[in-house]
Design a protein around this motif. Sequence first.
Motif, short mmCIF file in Angstrom:
data_model
loop_
_atom_site.label_atom_id
_atom_site.label_comp_id
_atom_site.label_asym_id
_atom_site.label_seq_id
_atom_site.Cartn_x
_atom_site.Cartn_y
_atom_site.Cartn_z
N SER A 163 -7.64 -5.76 -5.00
CA SER A 163 -7.30 -4.34 -5.04
C SER A 163 -8.27 -3.60 -4.12
CB SER A 163 -7.40 -3.80 -6.47
OG SER A 163 -7.24 -2.40 -6.49
N GLU A 171 -9.22 0.42 -2.43
CA GLU A 171 -9.00 1.85 -2.63
C GLU A 171 -9.73 2.62 -1.55
OE1 GLU A 171 -9.98 5.88 -3.73
OE2 GLU A 171 -11.45 4.24 -3.73
N SER A 221 0.85 -1.17 0.00
CA SER A 221 0.00 0.00 0.00
C SER A 221 0.89 1.23 0.00
CB SER A 221 -0.93 -0.02 1.22
OG SER A 221 -1.88 1.02 1.13
N ALA A 269 -1.45 4.03 -9.55
CA ALA A 269 -1.95 2.69 -9.25
C ALA A 269 -1.76 1.73 -10.41
CB ALA A 269 -3.42 2.77 -8.85
N PHE A 300 -4.35 3.33 -2.99
CA PHE A 300 -4.60 1.95 -3.37
C PHE A 300 -3.73 1.00 -2.58
CE2 PHE A 300 -6.79 3.86 -6.82
CZ PHE A 300 -7.56 2.89 -7.43
N ILE A 325 0.12 3.63 -2.30
CA ILE A 325 0.13 3.89 -3.73
C ILE A 325 -0.93 4.93 -4.06
CG2 ILE A 325 -0.05 2.84 -6.02
CD1 ILE A 325 0.37 0.08 -4.43
N TYR A 377 -2.73 -3.39 -2.82
CA TYR A 377 -2.85 -4.62 -3.60
C TYR A 377 -2.47 -5.82 -2.74
CZ TYR A 377 -2.96 -1.60 -7.75
OH TYR A 377 -3.27 -0.64 -8.69
N ASP A 392 -3.41 7.30 -6.25
CA ASP A 392 -4.27 6.80 -7.34
C ASP A 392 -3.68 6.99 -8.73
OD1 ASP A 392 -4.57 9.55 -7.28
OD2 ASP A 392 -6.73 9.53 -6.97
#
Length: 317
Positions: free
Chosen positions: A305, A307, A281, A288, A312, A283, A314, A285
Amino acid sequence: MKWLELHIDTTHAGLEAVETMLSSLGIDGVVIDDETEFQEFLENNHQYWDYVDEELEKRMEGKSRVTFYLEADEAGFAKLGEVRIALAQLKHSRTDCGTLLMTLENLEDADWENNWKQYYRPMEIGERLLVVPQWETADPKGRIPLILDPGLTFGTGSHATTRLCLTALEQRIHGGERVLDLGCGSGILSIAALRLGAAHAFACDIDDKCLDVAYENAALNGIGPDTYTVRVGDILTNRALQAEIDGGYDVVLANIVADVIIALAPAVRGLLAPGGVFLCSGIIDDRAEEVAGKLRAAGLKLLESRESEGWFAYTCC
């Protein structure tokens, strides 16, 4: 109306990063003091100057500072807490921004130390966790309490990136796992993993302040060095640290920034046990898709994923 005048000391190279960080928090009215720009101004406009004010030149020497103002009220102190966390993250992501020391006027430091704490409250995260600041008490109501004093490091649970990681983490810890926390900050993620039932966690960070803070937070939760190891160093370049970390982890965590996650991606498979997952994390947007592409290029499969608030996270294997 009372105002707080805040200063962030940085470098010429770090001015833009600090301005961008503040702008992302809705703070756009800033004042810049910078020796480099001051000297360039003098050089480019010397024909208009009969003399240079030596006192002003002395005041500008070595200075790269961003000044901004917040109202001295509840919203202002809450925003100040957000700036504090964002500064800690900026320190993780950039090495050219200097000290990033934040100071304030019109308020005593002791008052600031007391005031910012009131805006961190017990926080339910996911289905099982309750993050509790050390200075608060709370009825867990069946949840697992995670007691935390963030100190001067990144990781209180209030930032969207941390919440995203914790939510993903609790779904992956069922008992007995080995966990690796890269860029551990306050230790919140790895300590949460242990509170959720992981058998052992190894955490590391490039900031040496994190060593004491993470161990202190672990102790607040009844966790000792028999199940928790914290080290200082850069996993990308420190061979001794790489050797100590080794591999075979059921969960690898990295709540850092996009560029570091991209740099880590090729090494992740070597850190995972069969069936292990990589939770990343931090990240923003607009990066992303780029990060997702680099993770796939490194041979990782994106399982989930998440948000929140423009950030974001993953889950990969």
